[in-house]
Design a protein around this motif. Structure first.
Motif, PDB file in Angstrom:
ATOM      1  N   UNK A   3      57.218  38.365  35.191  1.00 18.28           N
ATOM      2  CA  UNK A   3      56.109  38.027  36.279  1.00 18.28           C
ATOM      3  C   UNK A   3      54.866  39.064  36.007  1.00 18.28           C
ATOM      4  N   UNK A   4      53.694  38.558  36.414  1.00 17.96           N
ATOM      5  CA  UNK A   4      52.516  39.409  36.306  1.00 17.96           C
ATOM      6  C   UNK A   4      52.063  39.117  37.582  1.00 17.96           C
ATOM      7  N   UNK A   5      51.358  40.109  38.072  1.00 19.64           N
ATOM      8  CA  UNK A   5      50.465  39.957  39.175  1.00 19.64           C
ATOM      9  C   UNK A   5      49.011  40.442  39.052  1.00 19.64           C
ATOM     10  N   UNK A   6      48.131  39.903  39.511  1.00 19.17           N
ATOM     11  CA  UNK A   6      46.736  40.372  39.600  1.00 19.17           C
ATOM     12  C   UNK A   6      45.971  40.136  40.971  1.00 19.17           C
ATOM     13  N   UNK A   7      45.382  41.556  41.178  1.00 15.95           N
ATOM     14  CA  UNK A   7      44.399  41.388  42.231  1.00 15.95           C
ATOM     15  C   UNK A   7      43.261  41.262  42.019  1.00 15.95           C
ATOM     16  N   UNK A   8      42.313  40.606  42.695  1.00 19.43           N
ATOM     17  CA  UNK A   8      40.895  40.376  42.392  1.00 19.43           C
ATOM     18  C   UNK A   8      40.200  40.818  43.758  1.00 19.43           C
ATOM     19  N   UNK A   9      39.170  41.279  43.410  1.00 18.65           N
ATOM     20  CA  UNK A   9      38.228  41.818  44.578  1.00 18.65           C
ATOM     21  C   UNK A   9      36.618  41.245  44.184  1.00 18.65           C
ATOM     22  N   UNK A  10      36.098  40.534  45.066  1.00 23.88           N
ATOM     23  CA  UNK A  10      34.843  39.856  44.822  1.00 23.88           C
ATOM     24  C   UNK A  10      33.955  40.301  46.114  1.00 23.88           C
ATOM     25  N   UNK A  11      32.685  40.739  45.670  1.00 26.32           N
ATOM     26  CA  UNK A  11      31.949  41.047  47.042  1.00 26.32           C
ATOM     27  C   UNK A  11      30.996  39.583  47.106  1.00 26.32           C
ATOM     28  N   UNK A  12      31.154  39.223  48.464  1.00 24.38           N
ATOM     29  CA  UNK A  12      30.394  38.362  49.005  1.00 24.38           C
ATOM     30  C   UNK A  12      29.134  38.576  49.614  1.00 24.38           C
ATOM     31  N   UNK A  13      28.537  37.402  50.294  1.00 25.45           N
ATOM     32  CA  UNK A  13      27.392  37.850  50.824  1.00 25.45           C
ATOM     33  C   UNK A  13      27.576  38.794  51.978  1.00 25.45           C
ATOM     34  N   UNK A  14      26.360  39.242  52.179  1.00 29.66           N
ATOM     35  CA  UNK A  14      26.355  40.332  53.443  1.00 29.66           C
ATOM     36  C   UNK A  14      27.385  41.531  53.098  1.00 29.66           C
ATOM     37  N   UNK A  15      27.479  41.908  51.860  1.00 28.41           N
ATOM     38  CA  UNK A  15      28.435  42.999  51.382  1.00 28.41           C
ATOM     39  C   UNK A  15      30.020  43.028  51.935  1.00 28.41           C
ATOM     40  N   UNK A  16      30.351  41.728  52.159  1.00 29.08           N
ATOM     41  CA  UNK A  16      31.791  41.655  52.277  1.00 29.08           C
ATOM     42  C   UNK A  16      32.369  41.802  51.338  1.00 29.08           C
ATOM     43  N   UNK A  17      33.886  42.067  51.337  1.00 28.26           N
ATOM     44  CA  UNK A  17      34.895  42.028  50.097  1.00 28.26           C
ATOM     45  C   UNK A  17      35.629  40.966  50.366  1.00 28.26           C
ATOM     46  N   UNK A  18      36.185  40.232  49.288  1.00 28.07           N
ATOM     47  CA  UNK A  18      37.191  39.210  49.250  1.00 28.07           C
ATOM     48  C   UNK A  18      38.328  39.756  48.351  1.00 28.07           C
ATOM     49  N   UNK A  19      39.535  39.761  48.842  1.00 32.62           N
ATOM     50  CA  UNK A  19      40.558  40.368  48.399  1.00 32.62           C
ATOM     51  C   UNK A  19      41.431  38.771  47.907  1.00 32.62           C
TER      52      UNK A  19
END
Length: 65
Positions: A3-19
């Motif tokens: 198995x392989x796991x990947x965590x993604x972090x994305x900066x959305x509007x208004x400086x929010x983070x989406x994980x």
């Protein structure tokens, strides 16, 4: 299992983070297929979200608390 796991972090509007968390599993034998069939629902619904939440809490914790 492989198995392989990947965590993604994305900066959305208004400086929010989406994980998000993605995992790819390759079953290498019959036991692996049976094991995944038995735990897949619980893993997707509880284990993965809990692991991601704990990782985020740890990453964004204030030092000294």
């Amino acid at each position: 299992l492989r198995f392989r796991s990947c965590v993604a972090v994305r900066i959305t509007g208004a400086g929010r983070l989406e994980l998000s968390l993605a995992t790819r599993v390759a079953c290498t034998n019959l036991f692996g297929h049976l094991y995944m069939a038995a735990i897949e629902h619980v893993h997707r619904g509880y284990v993965s979200p809990s692991m991601l939440r704990m990782a985020a809490e740890h990453a964004f914790a204030t030092p000294g608390k």
